[in-house]
Motif scaffolding. Structure first.
Motif, PDB file in Angstrom:
ATOM      1  N   ARG A  42     -13.895  17.524  -2.961  1.00 32.75           N
ATOM      2  CA  ARG A  42     -13.865  16.038  -3.138  1.00 32.75           C
ATOM      3  C   ARG A  42     -13.243  15.343  -4.649  1.00 32.75           C
ATOM      4  NH1 ARG A  42     -16.592  13.484   0.510  1.00 32.75           N
ATOM      5  NH2 ARG A  42     -17.151  11.403  -0.638  1.00 32.75           N
ATOM      6  N   GLU A  43     -13.228  16.213  -5.514  1.00 32.79           N
ATOM      7  CA  GLU A  43     -13.042  16.276  -6.902  1.00 32.79           C
ATOM      8  C   GLU A  43     -11.645  15.994  -6.314  1.00 32.79           C
ATOM      9  OE1 GLU A  43     -12.482  17.761 -11.156  1.00 32.79           O
ATOM     10  OE2 GLU A  43     -13.917  19.149  -9.611  1.00 32.79           O
ATOM     11  N   MET A  44     -11.068  16.564  -5.549  1.00 39.38           N
ATOM     12  CA  MET A  44      -9.205  16.019  -5.611  1.00 39.38           C
ATOM     13  C   MET A  44      -8.880  14.386  -4.758  1.00 39.38           C
ATOM     14  SD  MET A  44      -7.816  19.596  -3.691  1.00 39.38           S
ATOM     15  CE  MET A  44      -6.478  18.628  -3.791  1.00 39.38           C
ATOM     16  N   MET A  45     -10.044  13.516  -4.348  1.00 36.87           N
ATOM     17  CA  MET A  45     -10.154  12.418  -3.711  1.00 36.87           C
ATOM     18  C   MET A  45     -10.060  11.882  -5.568  1.00 36.87           C
ATOM     19  SD  MET A  45     -12.858  12.155  -1.705  1.00 36.87           S
ATOM     20  CE  MET A  45     -12.984  10.465  -1.688  1.00 36.87           C
ATOM     21  N   PHE A  72     -10.336  13.048   5.657  1.00 34.81           N
ATOM     22  CA  PHE A  72     -10.662  13.243   4.071  1.00 34.81           C
ATOM     23  C   PHE A  72      -8.752  14.300   3.261  1.00 34.81           C
ATOM     24  CE2 PHE A  72      -9.158  16.949   1.121  1.00 34.81           C
ATOM     25  CZ  PHE A  72      -9.445  16.365  -0.155  1.00 34.81           C
ATOM     26  N   LEU A  73      -8.128  14.804   4.630  1.00 32.28           N
ATOM     27  CA  LEU A  73      -6.632  14.082   4.274  1.00 32.28           C
ATOM     28  C   LEU A  73      -5.976  13.086   4.152  1.00 32.28           C
ATOM     29  CD1 LEU A  73      -6.287  17.814   6.575  1.00 32.28           C
ATOM     30  CD2 LEU A  73      -6.231  17.682   4.539  1.00 32.28           C
ATOM     31  N   LYS A  74      -6.723  12.496   5.615  1.00 27.19           N
ATOM     32  CA  LYS A  74      -5.588  10.981   5.425  1.00 27.19           C
ATOM     33  C   LYS A  74      -5.916  10.293   4.106  1.00 27.19           C
ATOM     34  CE  LYS A  74      -4.185  10.455   9.653  1.00 27.19           C
ATOM     35  NZ  LYS A  74      -3.032   9.705   9.632  1.00 27.19           N
ATOM     36  N   ARG A  75      -7.138  10.861   3.478  1.00 21.95           N
ATOM     37  CA  ARG A  75      -7.244   9.714   1.658  1.00 21.95           C
ATOM     38  C   ARG A  75      -6.206  11.002   0.978  1.00 21.95           C
ATOM     39  NH1 ARG A  75     -11.347   7.317  -0.858  1.00 21.95           N
ATOM     40  NH2 ARG A  75     -10.967   7.289  -3.123  1.00 21.95           N
ATOM     41  N   MET A  76      -6.169  12.073   0.714  1.00 17.10           N
ATOM     42  CA  MET A  76      -4.972  12.163   0.489  1.00 17.10           C
ATOM     43  C   MET A  76      -3.596  12.137   0.662  1.00 17.10           C
ATOM     44  SD  MET A  76      -6.514  14.847  -1.574  1.00 17.10           S
ATOM     45  CE  MET A  76      -7.391  13.399  -1.582  1.00 17.10           C
ATOM     46  N   GLU A  77      -3.338  11.963   1.626  1.00 17.34           N
ATOM     47  CA  GLU A  77      -2.283  11.285   1.801  1.00 17.34           C
ATOM     48  C   GLU A  77      -1.618   9.440   1.037  1.00 17.34           C
ATOM     49  OE1 GLU A  77      -1.048  10.630   5.799  1.00 17.34           O
ATOM     50  OE2 GLU A  77      -1.766  12.272   7.210  1.00 17.34           O
ATOM     51  N   ILE A  78      -2.960   9.314   0.230  1.00 13.83           N
ATOM     52  CA  ILE A  78      -2.908   7.583   0.183  1.00 13.83           C
ATOM     53  C   ILE A  78      -2.528   8.343  -1.637  1.00 13.83           C
ATOM     54  CG2 ILE A  78      -3.940   6.205  -0.894  1.00 13.83           C
ATOM     55  CD1 ILE A  78      -5.700   6.157   1.628  1.00 13.83           C
ATOM     56  N   ALA A  79      -2.701   9.664  -1.736  1.00 17.14           N
ATOM     57  CA  ALA A  79      -3.003   9.969  -2.979  1.00 17.14           C
ATOM     58  C   ALA A  79      -1.457  10.777  -3.280  1.00 17.14           C
ATOM     59  CB  ALA A  79      -4.504  11.105  -3.249  1.00 17.14           C
ATOM     60  N   ASN A 134      -2.446   5.173  10.008  1.00 15.94           N
ATOM     61  CA  ASN A 134      -2.545   5.611   7.828  1.00 15.94           C
ATOM     62  C   ASN A 134      -4.661   4.760   7.947  1.00 15.94           C
ATOM     63  OD1 ASN A 134      -0.545   6.403   7.742  1.00 15.94           O
ATOM     64  ND2 ASN A 134       0.437   4.261   7.498  1.00 15.94           N
ATOM     65  N   LEU A 135      -5.224   5.417   7.165  1.00 11.68           N
ATOM     66  CA  LEU A 135      -6.310   4.802   6.458  1.00 11.68           C
ATOM     67  C   LEU A 135      -6.032   3.406   6.398  1.00 11.68           C
ATOM     68  CD1 LEU A 135      -8.590   7.115   6.570  1.00 11.68           C
ATOM     69  CD2 LEU A 135      -8.299   6.834   4.697  1.00 11.68           C
ATOM     70  N   SER A 136      -7.692   2.892   7.156  1.00  9.31           N
ATOM     71  CA  SER A 136      -6.992   1.649   6.930  1.00  9.31           C
ATOM     72  C   SER A 136      -8.171   1.211   5.198  1.00  9.31           C
ATOM     73  CB  SER A 136      -8.105   1.173   8.374  1.00  9.31           C
ATOM     74  OG  SER A 136      -9.185   1.421   8.405  1.00  9.31           O
TER      75      SER A 136
END
Length: 737
Positions: free
Chosen positions: A168-171, A425-432, A466-468
């Motif tokens: 979660r910190e990686m977000m 979570f991994l979709k969120r990491m793609e944005i990051a 992709n994440l909306s």
């Protein structure tokens, strides 16, 4: 200087910046008495206490100590180090300290040290122990971060945390730039969070050559783990394995439970000293064994007391404290089915281990969206971990024949679990910017497709996959995606106050206690006091509100007694209360509206159901025969209502509703639906995404819903009025879905 004293400074590479002594003193201090030297702790600048030297002497006796020089040299030369050794080798407490010394030697240029654990209590126990050994204050130089609790500052040099908290910190810090060393402990357990963390660390390490990654494992890592980070040989340090005492094998067939209890009683009747740990298979076996031993284990005069202690998986409470209790006249029997042998590292008094050689695993079936339970043999590594708990002078009783072939390694959880939260979570990491997670073992393709499909149904993905925007907001909450969607829908339907309570109560452990068999009727009767006519989700609100009222009482004993009298779990309610605060803070942080409480009004009741349907429309069932046989729409399976439900057979207050929304389906244990709320088919068709509805398998229930949709469409075409205008229904569906 003796090797042990030299290794305290990290070897020749680190003597100049030793946290314990300067290079001018290094050779002369080895033969001196530490008590005669005033040394300063370079982590806080204060003189070391006498306890530091006492603990230092104990630390030097650990098997890991002899590997310090090798570890520090390896850490200085490369990015990756693997250390294999059992829990009592000291790997989890000593190696993170040495990593802190390494970071100190370079003035923390690349960051601090973080060490992950699987379980929250282990992270806390280790942080407390290590702070004591380093002679610093907990919450300052050494700290911990677990769900709902943080004890550290920006200046903390060594932090223990759970692996999911680091994810979660990686977000917000995708490259983990706060840390110079990441220590991943218990890598052999192969949990979903650990595998995801390792896959992302490979990508991070390529972008950050200064980052060091240390893997700690109870058993030697397999070829797949070794090949994950580098094509060349990954340096592996094998810690010395202490000799195990006597190992006794026996064949008990299916009667391992009775055999285990007989062994406990025989050990207690002998004059041998030491506590006992029994590895059973299910939580029901733990409770039954506890009751039997309490009844049968009464000691004759002059013999010590037999004290059974139930240790359920994931339970709160420190085993380190248990390990420090006085046991002169008491023989403790730890009853557990925990898959994590490391959690007993602090109990040095264990002298007998009884191992059934079996474990229960939950296998997620993506087709029916529920878990199946199987009982299977443990792996050879886990068997060895259990034997090590007995120590060199103890005895391990293996209730299976010596020739039985145990699996070589544990099957990774990522291949058996529901991974919808992981995919979000991994979709969120793609944005990051971390677009690639190189798994040691790929997730089950069926489970991966099911997770993507559900996220699409929840409107968490856009047309390109992709994440909306909805998905981004959902990922901010420490909740399952369906529950996160429900919370977001409650903002639209003006019932946030109530839905946040439901989310907290269902995310925390169950608030319903586990009463003895003879008291179950009384427990069910006590729960009736809280039952709400609309269903179990509303009952949870009643329980939480009653608990919050009680919180105003300053007497802690009365609060616990109130829970005990009503067969409620006090610890679980405290967790739910902390979760409620965290969810409220999250809503405020992302500037979402929080409605005023309106529980009890008809409008509020309808809106709560609409919010629940926005997230859980995939979990709807219909009573097909009027006798409690509920047909689940998504996969045509028939299940019953759990007895603790407000609609259960032993709860005469409410009749059986035809249509229900349920939170959980326990397929293998009792084939029951848990936490139900009555809905109408009209409410369902209003909230369900149409493309999900049309993908439902054909059934009588679907035909009923289709006829309602056709009727509403016909009325719209004719311009007839409705109680709730069709355009409002469409708006609700579009905004929330």
């Amino acid at each position: 200087m003796a090797q042990d004293d030299t290794s305290l400074t990290g070897g020749s590479c680190f003597e100049e910046q030793s946290p314990c002594c300067s290079d001018s003193e290094a050779l002369s201090q080895g033969d001196r008495d530490y008590d005669d030297i005033l040394e300063l702790n370079q982590f806080d600048g204060l003189p070391y206490s006498s306890r530091f030297y006492k603990l230092l002497k104990e630390r030097k006796e650990l098997p890991v100590w002899s590997a310090k020089r090798e570890f520090m040299d390896t850490l200085a030369k490369g990015q990756f180090v693997v250390v294999s050794g059992f829990a009592k080798s000291g790997r989890s407490s000593q190696i993170p300290q040495w990593c802190a010394e390494f970071c100190l030697s370079v003035q923390f240029q690349h960051g601090m040290v973080v060490c992950t654990q699987i379980h929250s209590q282990q992270a806390v126990d280790l942080a407390l122990r290590v702070a004591d050994e380093m002679d610093v204050n907990i919450g300052h130089e050494v700290g911990y971060t677990i769900p709902l609790e943080t004890s550290c500052t920006n200046e903390t040099v060594l932090r223990y945390c759970t692996d999911d908290m680091l994810l979660r910190e990686m977000m917000s810090d995708p490259l983990l730039e706060r840390y110079g060393v990441v220590v991943v402990d218990q890598a052999h357990q192969r949990t979903v969070a650990t595998d995801v963390l390792l896959g992302l660390l490979k990508d991070i390490a390529m972008q950050r050559p200064d980052l060091r990654v240390v893997l700690l494992s109870a058993v030697a890592p397999g070829p797949k783990q070794l090949a994950l980070f580098t094509g060349s040989a990954l340096p592996v340090i094998h810690l010395e394995t202490p000799d195990v005492g006597e190992v006794v094998y026996s064949s008990t067939g299916d009667n391992y439970f009775c055999a285990a209890l007989r062994l406990v009683l025989e050990i207690h009747q002998s004059e041998e000293l030491g506590d006992v740990i029994v590895f059973l298979v299910t939580t029901q076996e733990i409770d039954l064994a506890h009751d039997i031993l309490c009844h049968e284990g009464r000691s004759p005069p002059g013999q010590g007391e037999l004290l059974p202690i139930s240790v359920h998986p994931g339970q709160t409470g420190s085993l380190q404290i248990l390990g420090e209790e006085e046991t002169t006249r008491t023989r403790r029997v730890f009853l557990t089915c925990s898959p994590n042998e490391d959690s007993f590292w602090a109990i040095s008094s264990i002298n007998f281990v009884i191992d059934t050689g079996l474990e229960r695993r939950h296998i997620f079936n993506p087709r029916i969206r529920t878990n199946s339970v199987i009982i299977q043999p443990i792996s050879t590594g886990r068997s060895e971990c259990r034997r090590q708990l007995a120590g060199p002078t103890g005895r391990c009783f293996c209730l299976y024949p010596k020739e039985r072939q145990l699996p070589a390694e544990v099957r990774p959880r990522i291949m058996e679990s529901d991974i919808i939260s992981t995919v979000l979570f991994l979709k969120r990491m793609e944005i990051a910017g971390l677009g690639h997670c190189d798994f040691i073992d790929r997730p089950d393709p069926g489970g991966l497709m099911q997770a993507l499909e559900e996220l699409d149904y929840l409107a968490a993905l856009d047309n390109d996959g992709n994440l909306s925007e909805m998905g981004i907001i959902m990922s901010e909450f420490p909740l399952e995606p369906q529950m996160a969607k429900t919370v977001l829908a409650s903002c639209e339907f003006d019932c946030v106050s109530e839905v946040v309570i439901i989310a907290a109560m269902l995310t925390a452990p169950s608030c319903f206690g586990a009463p003895p068999v003879d008291l179950k009727p009384e427990a069910i009767q006590s729960y009736v006091k809280f039952q709400h006519p609309e269903g179990d989700h509303f009952t949870l609100i009643n329980i939480y509100k009653a608990f919050k009222q009680l919180q105003q009482d300053p007497c802690e004993f009365r609060k616990e007694r109130w829970c005990q009298d009503l067969f409620l779990n006090h610890a679980a309610l405290l967790v739910a209360d902390a979760l409620h605060s965290e969810l409220t803070d999250t809503l405020k942080r992302i500037e979402l509206p929080i409605s005023a409480p309106a529980f009890g009004s008809r409008t509020n009741t309808i809106n709560i159901k609409r919010a629940l349907l926005a997230g859980f429309f995939m979990q709807v069932a219909r009573d097909v025969d009027g006798s409690g046989n509920y047909f689940i729409l998504t996969h045509k399976h028939v299940a019953q209502i759990h007895p603790l439900s407000a609609y259960g057979a032993k709860s005469p207050k409410l009749g059986l509703p035809e249509w229900v929304l349920f939170h959980e389906h326990t397929f293998s244990e009792d084939n029951c639906l848990r936490t139900l709320t009555h809905i109408t088919p009209e409410e369902f068709v209003q909230m369900v995404p149409q493309y999900f509805f049309y993908n439902l398998p054909s059934s009588e229930s679907k035909d009923i819903l289709q006829s309602i949709l056709n009727r509403e469409a016909s009325l719209c075409q004719k311009g007839k009025s409705h109680k709730e205008p069709p355009e409002d229904q469409t708006t609700d569906r579009c905004v929330v879905q």
